[in-house]
Motif scaffolding. Structure first.
Motif, PDB file in Angstrom:
ATOM      1  N   UNK A   1      18.004  16.938  14.475  1.00 43.92           N
ATOM      2  CA  UNK A   1      17.737  17.984  15.465  1.00 43.92           C
ATOM      3  C   UNK A   1      18.980  18.832  15.683  1.00 43.92           C
ATOM      4  N   UNK A   2      20.139  18.169  15.835  1.00 39.83           N
ATOM      5  CA  UNK A   2      21.385  18.908  16.041  1.00 39.83           C
ATOM      6  C   UNK A   2      21.692  19.806  14.848  1.00 39.83           C
ATOM      7  N   UNK A   3      21.471  19.297  13.640  1.00 44.66           N
ATOM      8  CA  UNK A   3      21.741  20.094  12.443  1.00 44.66           C
ATOM      9  C   UNK A   3      20.833  21.321  12.375  1.00 44.66           C
TER      10      UNK A   3
ATOM     11  N   UNK B   1      21.937  23.819  14.933  1.00 42.59           N
ATOM     12  CA  UNK B   1      23.159  24.465  14.470  1.00 42.59           C
ATOM     13  C   UNK B   1      22.908  25.499  13.390  1.00 42.59           C
ATOM     14  N   UNK B   2      21.822  25.319  12.658  1.00 41.03           N
ATOM     15  CA  UNK B   2      21.466  26.268  11.600  1.00 41.03           C
ATOM     16  C   UNK B   2      20.658  27.445  12.135  1.00 41.03           C
ATOM     17  N   UNK B   3      20.373  27.440  13.446  1.00 35.49           N
ATOM     18  CA  UNK B   3      19.648  28.555  14.044  1.00 35.49           C
ATOM     19  C   UNK B   3      18.146  28.469  13.928  1.00 35.49           C
ATOM     20  N   UNK B   4      17.607  27.290  13.649  1.00 37.28           N
ATOM     21  CA  UNK B   4      16.153  27.146  13.526  1.00 37.28           C
ATOM     22  C   UNK B   4      15.492  27.270  14.894  1.00 37.28           C
ATOM     23  N   UNK B   5      14.287  27.829  14.985  1.00 36.15           N
ATOM     24  CA  UNK B   5      13.605  27.971  16.275  1.00 36.15           C
ATOM     25  C   UNK B   5      13.207  26.620  16.855  1.00 36.15           C
ATOM     26  N   UNK B   6      13.262  26.517  18.173  1.00 31.19           N
ATOM     27  CA  UNK B   6      12.998  25.251  18.845  1.00 31.19           C
ATOM     28  C   UNK B   6      11.581  24.765  18.577  1.00 31.19           C
ATOM     29  N   UNK B   7      10.602  25.667  18.588  1.00 31.80           N
ATOM     30  CA  UNK B   7       9.217  25.251  18.361  1.00 31.80           C
ATOM     31  C   UNK B   7       9.061  24.607  16.983  1.00 31.80           C
ATOM     32  N   UNK B   8       9.710  25.187  15.986  1.00 37.72           N
ATOM     33  CA  UNK B   8       9.636  24.630  14.639  1.00 37.72           C
ATOM     34  C   UNK B   8      10.315  23.275  14.551  1.00 37.72           C
ATOM     35  N   UNK B   9      11.444  23.126  15.211  1.00 38.74           N
ATOM     36  CA  UNK B   9      12.160  21.848  15.201  1.00 38.74           C
ATOM     37  C   UNK B   9      11.320  20.771  15.881  1.00 38.74           C
ATOM     38  N   UNK B  10      10.676  21.131  16.989  1.00 42.86           N
ATOM     39  CA  UNK B  10       9.820  20.171  17.688  1.00 42.86           C
ATOM     40  C   UNK B  10       8.699  19.695  16.768  1.00 42.86           C
ATOM     41  N   UNK B  11       8.075  20.616  16.062  1.00 41.36           N
ATOM     42  CA  UNK B  11       6.979  20.254  15.162  1.00 41.36           C
ATOM     43  C   UNK B  11       7.471  19.375  14.019  1.00 41.36           C
ATOM     44  N   UNK B  12       8.631  19.733  13.436  1.00 45.28           N
ATOM     45  CA  UNK B  12       9.179  18.962  12.318  1.00 45.28           C
ATOM     46  C   UNK B  12       9.594  17.562  12.747  1.00 45.28           C
ATOM     47  N   UNK B  13       9.950  17.427  14.018  1.00 47.91           N
ATOM     48  CA  UNK B  13      10.408  16.127  14.533  1.00 47.91           C
ATOM     49  C   UNK B  13       9.257  15.282  15.066  1.00 47.91           C
ATOM     50  N   UNK B  14       8.046  15.827  15.028  1.00 48.92           N
ATOM     51  CA  UNK B  14       6.896  15.104  15.543  1.00 48.92           C
ATOM     52  C   UNK B  14       6.877  15.025  17.053  1.00 48.92           C
ATOM     53  N   UNK B  15       7.452  16.046  17.701  1.00 48.90           N
ATOM     54  CA  UNK B  15       7.542  16.072  19.157  1.00 48.90           C
ATOM     55  C   UNK B  15       6.944  17.365  19.698  1.00 48.90           C
ATOM     56  N   UNK B  16       6.452  17.319  20.911  1.00 49.58           N
ATOM     57  CA  UNK B  16       6.123  18.546  21.606  1.00 49.58           C
ATOM     58  C   UNK B  16       7.414  19.169  22.127  1.00 49.58           C
TER      59      UNK B  16
ATOM     60  N   UNK C   1       8.271  19.951  25.157  1.00 49.58           N
ATOM     61  CA  UNK C   1       8.757  19.273  26.357  1.00 49.58           C
ATOM     62  C   UNK C   1       9.443  17.962  26.001  1.00 49.58           C
ATOM     63  N   UNK C   2       8.845  17.228  25.057  1.00 48.39           N
ATOM     64  CA  UNK C   2       9.450  15.960  24.631  1.00 48.39           C
ATOM     65  C   UNK C   2      10.796  16.217  23.951  1.00 48.39           C
ATOM     66  N   UNK C   3      10.872  17.280  23.155  1.00 44.17           N
ATOM     67  CA  UNK C   3      12.138  17.639  22.513  1.00 44.17           C
ATOM     68  C   UNK C   3      13.188  17.977  23.567  1.00 44.17           C
ATOM     69  N   UNK C   4      12.777  18.701  24.597  1.00 43.70           N
ATOM     70  CA  UNK C   4      13.723  19.067  25.656  1.00 43.70           C
ATOM     71  C   UNK C   4      14.263  17.816  26.351  1.00 43.70           C
ATOM     72  N   UNK C   5      13.380  16.856  26.635  1.00 45.42           N
ATOM     73  CA  UNK C   5      13.827  15.622  27.296  1.00 45.42           C
ATOM     74  C   UNK C   5      14.776  14.838  26.391  1.00 45.42           C
ATOM     75  N   UNK C   6      14.436  14.744  25.106  1.00 43.00           N
ATOM     76  CA  UNK C   6      15.284  14.028  24.162  1.00 43.00           C
ATOM     77  C   UNK C   6      16.633  14.718  24.030  1.00 43.00           C
ATOM     78  N   UNK C   7      16.633  16.043  23.993  1.00 45.84           N
ATOM     79  CA  UNK C   7      17.888  16.790  23.874  1.00 45.84           C
ATOM     80  C   UNK C   7      18.783  16.565  25.090  1.00 45.84           C
ATOM     81  N   UNK C   8      18.207  16.577  26.272  1.00 42.44           N
ATOM     82  CA  UNK C   8      19.013  16.353  27.473  1.00 42.44           C
ATOM     83  C   UNK C   8      19.640  14.959  27.459  1.00 42.44           C
TER      84      UNK C   8
END
Length: 225
Positions: free
Chosen positions: A124-126, A129-144, A146-153
Motif C-alpha cells: 500500500x505504501x509503495x 508513493x507511486x501516486x496511484x489513486x486510493x480507490x484503485x489501491x483499495x480494490x487491489x488490496x481487497x479492501x473498501x 473505509x477499511x483502507x483508511x482505517x488500516x492506513x491510520x
C-alpha cells in the motif's frame, strides 16, 4: 554532523548525529524511528507536518528509521496513537522486557522477535508513493476505501491521501536538494506546476521550497522524524 549507513535490520536505515543547541525543522516523511539520545531510547511517531524540535548541544543521537508501516507492527501499537509525538520507548511498551543495550539496532532486533510483517502494508505504501489513486489501491488490496483508511491510520499514522501527499513532497525535496529547478522538481514529483509545489511545501513545512536548501534552517527529515 549527520551521517547515514546501512542497517542490519532489513529495510531500515541507521543514522547518527551530534545534537546542537537551537530548534531544527524536521520534515515529514511517513517514517517512524527508534532513537537513542544520550543513552535514552525513544520512539518518534510519524509527523503530518514539519516539527520544530529543540536540540541539546553535544548530545549523542543514534537512530534507526523504519519504512512507513513497519515500526507499529513491531511495537504492537497503532501508529495514529503516536502521530506527531516523541515518547520514551518504555512508555510505549510498559509491559514488555526490553534489551539492556542502548544500540537502536539491538533494540529493533529485540522487537522483531517472531513478528510476521503484513505484506499488504508495504505494498500500500509503495503504491501511494507511486501516486496511484486510493480507490484503485483499495480494490487491489481487497479492501473498501473505509477499511483502507482505517488500516492506513493504524499503520502510517494518518489516512492514505495524507501519506501520498507526504511521499510526493519527499520526492520533490530530494530533487530540489539534488539541484533540480523548482519547475522540474514539481513536474517530476507529480505536482500540477511550480505554484502547486510551493503551496504544498508551505502547507507542510511553513517555509518556501528554496528554504529547504538552507542547512541552518532545516535538518535531514530522518533525524528525528
Amino acid at each position: 554532523m549527520y551521517r547515514e549507513r546501512p542497517s542490519r535490520i532489513p529495510g531500515a536505515v541507521r543514522w547518527s548525529s551530534t545534537g546542537s543547541a537551537g530548534t531544527a525543522l524536521i520534515l515529514p516523511d511517513g517514517c517512524m524511528d527508534v532513537i537513542v539520545i544520550d543513552g535514552a531510547p525513544i520512539v518518534a511517531g510519524p509527523d503530518a507536518v514539519a516539527a520544530h524540535v529543540t536540540g541539546s548541544d553535544g548530545a549523542r543521537i543514534d537512530g534507526l528509521r523504519f519504512p512507513p508501516g513497519v515500526l507499529p507492527q513491531l511495537l504492537g501499537v497503532a501508529a495514529d496513537e503516536l502521530t506527531g509525538v516523541r515518547v520514551p520507548l518504555a512508555e510505549v511498551l510498559p509491559c514488555r522486557r526490553l534489551t539492556a543495550s542502548r544500540d537502536p539496532e539491538d533494540i529493533a532486533a529485540g522487537l522483531l522477535g517472531d513478528v510476521v510483517l503484513d505484506r499488504r502494508i508495504a505494498g500500500i505504501a509503495a503504491r501511494l508513493g507511486a501516486g496511484r489513486p486510493v480507490a484503485g489501491i483499495a480494490a487491489e488490496s481487497g479492501l473498501g476505501e473505509r477499511a483502507l483508511h482505517r488500516l492506513a491510520r493504524r499503520s502510517f499514522g494518518y489516512g492514505p491521501k495524507t501519506l501520498a501527499r507526504i511521499l510526493r513532497f519527499q520526492r520533490a525535496v530530494t530533487l530540489i536538494r539534488a539541484g533540480d529547478a523548482l519547475g522540474v522538481a514539481a513536474a517530476s514529483s507529480g505536482y500540477a506546476d511550480q505554484a502547486h509545489l510551493t503551496r504544498e511545501v508551505r502547507a507542510l513545512t511553513g517555509v518556501t521550497p528554496r528554504a529547504l536548501l538552507a542547512p541552518a534552517q532545516t535538518m535531514e527529515s530522518v533525524a528525528t522524524s
